[in-house]
Scaffold this motif. Structure first.
Motif, PDB file in Angstrom:
ATOM      1  N   TRP A 181      -4.554  -5.578  -4.311  1.00 49.84           N
ATOM      2  CA  TRP A 181      -3.276  -5.325  -5.308  1.00 49.84           C
ATOM      3  C   TRP A 181      -2.206  -4.883  -4.359  1.00 49.84           C
ATOM      4  CZ3 TRP A 181      -2.505  -0.846  -9.123  1.00 49.84           C
ATOM      5  CH2 TRP A 181      -1.313  -1.274  -9.905  1.00 49.84           C
ATOM      6  N   SER A 182      -2.530  -4.280  -3.382  1.00 49.16           N
ATOM      7  CA  SER A 182      -1.403  -3.875  -2.332  1.00 49.16           C
ATOM      8  C   SER A 182      -0.636  -5.213  -1.757  1.00 49.16           C
ATOM      9  CB  SER A 182      -1.981  -3.131  -0.861  1.00 49.16           C
ATOM     10  OG  SER A 182      -2.377  -1.770  -1.708  1.00 49.16           O
ATOM     11  N   LEU A 183      -1.686  -6.025  -1.162  1.00 49.77           N
ATOM     12  CA  LEU A 183      -1.202  -7.379  -0.485  1.00 49.77           C
ATOM     13  C   LEU A 183      -0.272  -8.224  -1.544  1.00 49.77           C
ATOM     14  CD1 LEU A 183      -1.197  -9.451   1.883  1.00 49.77           C
ATOM     15  CD2 LEU A 183      -3.389 -10.105   0.628  1.00 49.77           C
TER      16      LEU A 183
ATOM     17  N   GLN B  53      -1.242   5.722  -7.052  1.00 46.68           N
ATOM     18  CA  GLN B  53      -2.212   4.710  -7.426  1.00 46.68           C
ATOM     19  C   GLN B  53      -3.594   5.239  -6.454  1.00 46.68           C
ATOM     20  OE1 GLN B  53      -2.429   3.192  -9.943  1.00 46.68           O
ATOM     21  NE2 GLN B  53      -0.429   2.818 -10.556  1.00 46.68           N
ATOM     22  N   ILE B  54      -3.537   6.075  -5.557  1.00 44.68           N
ATOM     23  CA  ILE B  54      -4.527   6.666  -5.039  1.00 44.68           C
ATOM     24  C   ILE B  54      -5.119   7.753  -5.533  1.00 44.68           C
ATOM     25  CG2 ILE B  54      -5.224   7.765  -2.557  1.00 44.68           C
ATOM     26  CD1 ILE B  54      -3.741   6.171  -1.151  1.00 44.68           C
TER      27      ILE B  54
ATOM     28  N   ILE C 162       2.972   5.824  -3.099  1.00 42.78           N
ATOM     29  CA  ILE C 162       3.949   6.619  -3.759  1.00 42.78           C
ATOM     30  C   ILE C 162       3.675   6.755  -5.162  1.00 42.78           C
ATOM     31  CG2 ILE C 162       6.191   6.694  -4.013  1.00 42.78           C
ATOM     32  CD1 ILE C 162       6.546   5.543  -1.472  1.00 42.78           C
ATOM     33  N   ASP C 163       3.486   5.593  -5.798  1.00 49.67           N
ATOM     34  CA  ASP C 163       3.155   5.634  -7.302  1.00 49.67           C
ATOM     35  C   ASP C 163       2.249   6.372  -7.688  1.00 49.67           C
ATOM     36  OD1 ASP C 163       5.654   4.415  -7.298  1.00 49.67           O
ATOM     37  OD2 ASP C 163       4.875   2.461  -7.858  1.00 49.67           O
TER      38      ASP C 163
ATOM     39  N   HIS D 122       0.977  -7.188  -4.380  1.00 49.12           N
ATOM     40  CA  HIS D 122       2.266  -6.615  -4.935  1.00 49.12           C
ATOM     41  C   HIS D 122       3.318  -6.602  -3.802  1.00 49.12           C
ATOM     42  CE1 HIS D 122       5.002  -3.617  -6.712  1.00 49.12           C
ATOM     43  NE2 HIS D 122       4.682  -2.708  -6.068  1.00 49.12           N
TER      44      HIS D 122
ATOM     45  N   LEU E   1       0.793  -1.295   0.077  1.00 46.62           N
ATOM     46  CA  LEU E   1       0.037   0.092   0.058  1.00 46.62           C
ATOM     47  C   LEU E   1       0.924   1.248  -0.062  1.00 46.62           C
ATOM     48  CD1 LEU E   1      -2.735   1.340   0.163  1.00 46.62           C
ATOM     49  CD2 LEU E   1      -2.766   1.033   2.547  1.00 46.62           C
TER      50      LEU E   1
ATOM     51  N   GLN F 255       8.789   5.903 -13.509  1.00 46.78           N
ATOM     52  CA  GLN F 255       8.580   7.219 -13.948  1.00 46.78           C
ATOM     53  C   GLN F 255       9.511   7.427 -15.065  1.00 46.78           C
ATOM     54  OE1 GLN F 255       8.285   6.619 -10.590  1.00 46.78           O
ATOM     55  NE2 GLN F 255       6.310   7.557  -9.997  1.00 46.78           N
TER      56      GLN F 255
ATOM     57  N   LEU G  25      -7.677  -2.200  -4.253  1.00 48.68           N
ATOM     58  CA  LEU G  25      -6.564  -1.493  -3.689  1.00 48.68           C
ATOM     59  C   LEU G  25      -5.820  -2.458  -2.567  1.00 48.68           C
ATOM     60  CD1 LEU G  25      -4.615   0.603  -3.776  1.00 48.68           C
ATOM     61  CD2 LEU G  25      -5.894   2.055  -2.389  1.00 48.68           C
TER      62      LEU G  25
ATOM     63  N   LEU H 269       3.928   1.763  -1.272  1.00 50.06           N
ATOM     64  CA  LEU H 269       4.569   1.681  -2.605  1.00 50.06           C
ATOM     65  C   LEU H 269       3.264   2.241  -3.669  1.00 50.06           C
ATOM     66  CD1 LEU H 269       6.711  -1.300  -2.615  1.00 50.06           C
ATOM     67  CD2 LEU H 269       7.408   1.232  -2.713  1.00 50.06           C
ATOM     68  N   LEU H 270       2.086   1.708  -3.767  1.00 48.67           N
ATOM     69  CA  LEU H 270       1.280   2.107  -4.485  1.00 48.67           C
ATOM     70  C   LEU H 270       0.780   3.563  -4.280  1.00 48.67           C
ATOM     71  CD1 LEU H 270      -0.929  -1.076  -4.852  1.00 48.67           C
ATOM     72  CD2 LEU H 270       0.849  -0.250  -6.516  1.00 48.67           C
TER      73      LEU H 270
ATOM     74  N   ARG I 280       0.316  -1.309 -17.217  1.00 52.93           N
ATOM     75  CA  ARG I 280       0.613  -1.716 -15.831  1.00 52.93           C
ATOM     76  C   ARG I 280      -1.008  -1.531 -15.215  1.00 52.93           C
ATOM     77  NH1 ARG I 280       4.171   2.402 -11.808  1.00 52.93           N
ATOM     78  NH2 ARG I 280       4.543   0.924 -10.044  1.00 52.93           N
ATOM     79  N   MET I 281      -1.750  -1.099 -15.539  1.00 55.71           N
ATOM     80  CA  MET I 281      -3.075  -0.987 -15.271  1.00 55.71           C
ATOM     81  C   MET I 281      -3.816  -2.162 -15.681  1.00 55.71           C
ATOM     82  SD  MET I 281      -4.108   1.295 -13.177  1.00 55.71           S
ATOM     83  CE  MET I 281      -3.126   2.613 -12.615  1.00 55.71           C
TER      84      MET I 281
END
Lengths: 200, 200
Positions: free
Chosen positions: B160-162, A174-175, A171-172, B164, A166, B119, B157, A168-169, B132-133
DNA sequence: TCATGATTTTAACAGTGTAAAGATTGGATC
DNA sequence: GATCCAATCTTTACACTGTTAAAATCATGA
């Protein structure tokens, strides 16, 4: 050459400033500007008003400097988690929120601490591997008070994965913009305690 | 100079080999040897038996080559998830296991796809952001069949967080040696459906 | 056969991390 | 206060990197 060297505090300095802290602070700024890739000894020296090899009196390499930054980061992260766990809110949830908030406040540093370069600059630096484990321990100890022993290992890995992912996402980017990140993080982390919502 | 250039297939070649695929495959090997940091145009050229600037006829920069590798990775990952979801086992769990297994099988590539350099080389390359999406979409679509609409965003979310996070921690060697990684991953991912185990 | 266009090479430039050597300086010692 | 010393910093240099510009090479269609 007898040029004045003015430090960040504006005072004219003797030989040259107190370099080590200056290097670290300049490096950290660079880190937040451009991520771990942007860390460059020559640019750090440039911004500190000093020649590039000057850093070699305090750090044996660029990786060593990066390791020092990472250690700084682990100390701060650990502190913030401790503070959150000591606070009034629910323990694990508050810790997780603090964890992600740290990553959001210091994205470059967080990437440095857990990013791809980690293996490189942690070679021969056992301290930083241990630092990395410390935040894991904090979670795990809390779990040990609340769960049967045989369930702790999986639960700890589960929680760390979720929080780390969470962070990392987030930061990237994704929120979704427009929502309060802390609130969103809290909602997602709550699912860890509740499991997925029931089927419709 | 009329030296023989032998490709991987051992045949003597005309002008010079079919370079683009060779470059990509050599780069991928390098990526798995030393991580994204180890990607170097000159080293790629060296291993391909070709001068460094030769690559510029196929890629506008090293970042562009990295982007091509990442796209390759997203395509493969997407395929593996599709295959797992079509299989006989429980949908979301099987997808998650396949996801982490991909990361474990291609750690360098996975770091490239989701790492700090992202990035940088995705600038001006909209395709890879979309790729990626796509894996995120796969998860989300499955959730939409099973949950009330307002719960989908957080659940997606969360998952995906878990996944990743678990993939990254696995790559970083946070799974104790000696245990079957697939089994361990399955155990942890199952906690997503069940929530944390009940207090003792 | 031969010119054209695609492919690759050589040469060069600016940038990097780092090692070795020399210059500078602040503070301890007489 | 003068002098030496050890710490600190600079200059110089080397090997490496990504990248550009120009020239060389070759495969192929006319």
């Amino acid at each position: 050459m007898v040029t004045d060297k003015t430090t960040e505090k504006g005072s004219t300095r003797y030989h040259h400033g107190n370099l080590r802290p200056t290097l670290l602070s300049v490096a950290r700024a660079l880190l937040e500007e451009g991520g771990p890739q942007a860390l460059s000894l020559r640019e750090i020296g440039r911004r500190a008003g000093v020649s590039a090899p000057a850093a070699y009196h305090y750090f044996s390499s660029l990786d060593a400097l990066a390791a020092a930054l990472a250690e700084q980061g682990f100390a701060e992260l650990s502190e913030e988690i401790d503070a959150a766990l000591a606070g009034p809110r629910r323990h694990l949830l508050a810790g997780g929120i603090a964890y992600v908030a740290f990553a959001r406040a210091n994205p470059g540093l967080y990437r440095l601490m857990f990013g791809e370069g980690f293996q490189a600059y942690s070679k021969g630096n056992e301290a930083i591997g241990a630092s990395r484990m410390r935040v894991y321990r904090q979670m795990k100890e809390d779990l040990e008070k609340r769960l049967a022993p045989e369930k702790v290992a999986n639960a700890a890995l589960f929680l760390w994965s979720l929080t780390h992912g969470l962070a990392l996402l987030t930061i990237d980017g994704q929120i979704e913009p427009g929502v309060d990140p802390d609130a969103r993080v809290a909602e997602v982390l709550k699912l860890a305690g509740l499991g997925l919502p029931a089927a419709k």
